[in-house]
Design an enzyme around this catalytic site. Structure first.
Site, PDB file in Angstrom:
ATOM      1  N   HIS A   1       0.671  -1.351   0.022  1.00  0.00           N
ATOM      2  CA  HIS A   1      -0.084  -0.136  -0.065  1.00  0.00           C
ATOM      3  C   HIS A   1       0.881   1.075  -0.012  1.00  0.00           C
ATOM      4  CE1 HIS A   1      -3.275   2.712   0.933  1.00  0.00           C
ATOM      5  NE2 HIS A   1      -2.655   3.257   2.146  1.00  0.00           N
TER       6      HIS A   1
ATOM      7  N   CYS B   1      -4.586   2.846  -4.783  1.00  0.00           N
ATOM      8  CA  CYS B   1      -3.610   3.688  -3.999  1.00  0.00           C
ATOM      9  C   CYS B   1      -2.477   4.217  -4.746  1.00  0.00           C
ATOM     10  CB  CYS B   1      -3.546   3.063  -2.590  1.00  0.00           C
ATOM     11  SG  CYS B   1      -2.387   1.614  -2.849  1.00  0.00           S
TER      12      CYS B   1
END
Length: 302
Positions: free
Chosen positions: A61, A175
């Site tokens: 992430h 993301c």
């Protein structure tokens, strides 16, 4: 990836297991003369739950951090799913509703503080550039626009083959793409990035040329294609949440049969359905280098 005129209200049916952006705040206006350090942040997905497990698979992430020289305050900015990854990747099949129901919005989250331990322990916390307060404020305006018009999370990248020069049929919107857009905006505003290697995770499906099927109304509406509607619902059924391990494995066999043995995948992208004639190696998770950007403006040192 299509831009939309506004962000629709979320349906109360869509429920998050973990609250989206629990400590989020408005982006502050910085003083023009401020000097702000920009940090690249990366950690394994769901590290709070599974530790470094997904880090070993390079499922990461991404976020970006800021530190103000004038105030000493730190900030984190990231973009992720409003209702977790599963809801963005596959729909719900609700009783009494013909069309699959999607909870697939994603959005930016901005909050004060950088959790150093979280990003450093199994990931990355590294300075990538320094910007002025003026640049930061311009970036904040862009984030508002980006967040109001780029509203749907898309897990999959779809390519014709694993070759680096392969045709990309569909690009993901998640993301890391937000972070790359943010870096590019800062570069366009004059930020000069350090020469360091930066890698990002992509989940890729491999497919022959996609076939356009239609939107929700044309497939599932009163004048829709009943056979196609049933095929799409049937495809998504095994991807539901499972109550037992046995149920999971039975459905996993159905997925393998459909995707790998029969080369079929139904993709929902920009509110439209596409059929993907799947090809070997079907799916791959890659962690590849994407260089830090150079701007379209002449850079001015901070």
């Amino acid at each position: 990836h299509r831009r939309f005129d506004y962000r629709p209200k979320t349906d109360p049916y869509c429920q998050a297991r973990y609250t989206f952006c629990p400590t989020g705040s408005a982006i502050p206006v910085m003083k023009e003369e401020d000097v702000i350090e920009v940090y690249r942040l990366q950690a394994p997905v769901w590290e709070f739950k599974y530790g470094d497990l997904l880090g070993h698979l390079k499922i990461m992430h991404d976020a970006v951090g800021f530190k103000s020289a004038l105030t000493g305050k730190n900030y984190t900015m990231e973009w992720y799913e409003l209702f977790q990854l599963g809801n963005c990747t596959f729909p719900h099949l609700r009783p009494g509703m013909d069309a699959p129901f999607w909870c697939n919005q994603g959005a930016a989250c901005f909050y004060e503080g950088i959790d150093d331990a979280h990003w450093k322990e199994n990931g990355t916390l590294v300075l990538v550039t320094t910007i002025s307060g003026t640049m930061f404020n311009e970036m904040a305006k862009w984030v508002k626009y980006d967040n109001e018009t780029g509203i749907y999370y898309e897990t999959w990248t779809v390519q014709a083959s694993p070759d680096k020069k392969s045709i990309v049929w569909f690009d993901s919107y998640e993301c890391s793409k937000f972070i790359l857009r943010t870096y590019q905006k800062l570069a366009d505003l004059g930020a000069v990035f350090k020469k360091i290697q930066t890698n990002y995770t992509s989940i890729i499906l491999f497919s022959g040329e996609p076939i356009y099927l239609g939107n929700e109304t044309s497939i599932f509406g009163p004048l829709g294609n009943k056979t196609l509607a049933a095929a799409i619902r049937d495809f998504y059924y095994p991807f539901k949440l499972h109550k037992t391990v046995r149920e999971f494995f039975v459905d996993l066999l159905k997925i393998i049969d459909r995707v790998i043995l029969n080369h079929q995948f139904y993709l929902f992208y920009n509110l439209e359905y596409w059929f993907l004639p799947m090809k070997f190696p079907y799916l791959k998770i890659i962690y590849e280098e994407v260089p830090l950007p150079t701007g379209s403006k002449t850079s001015v040192g901070v």
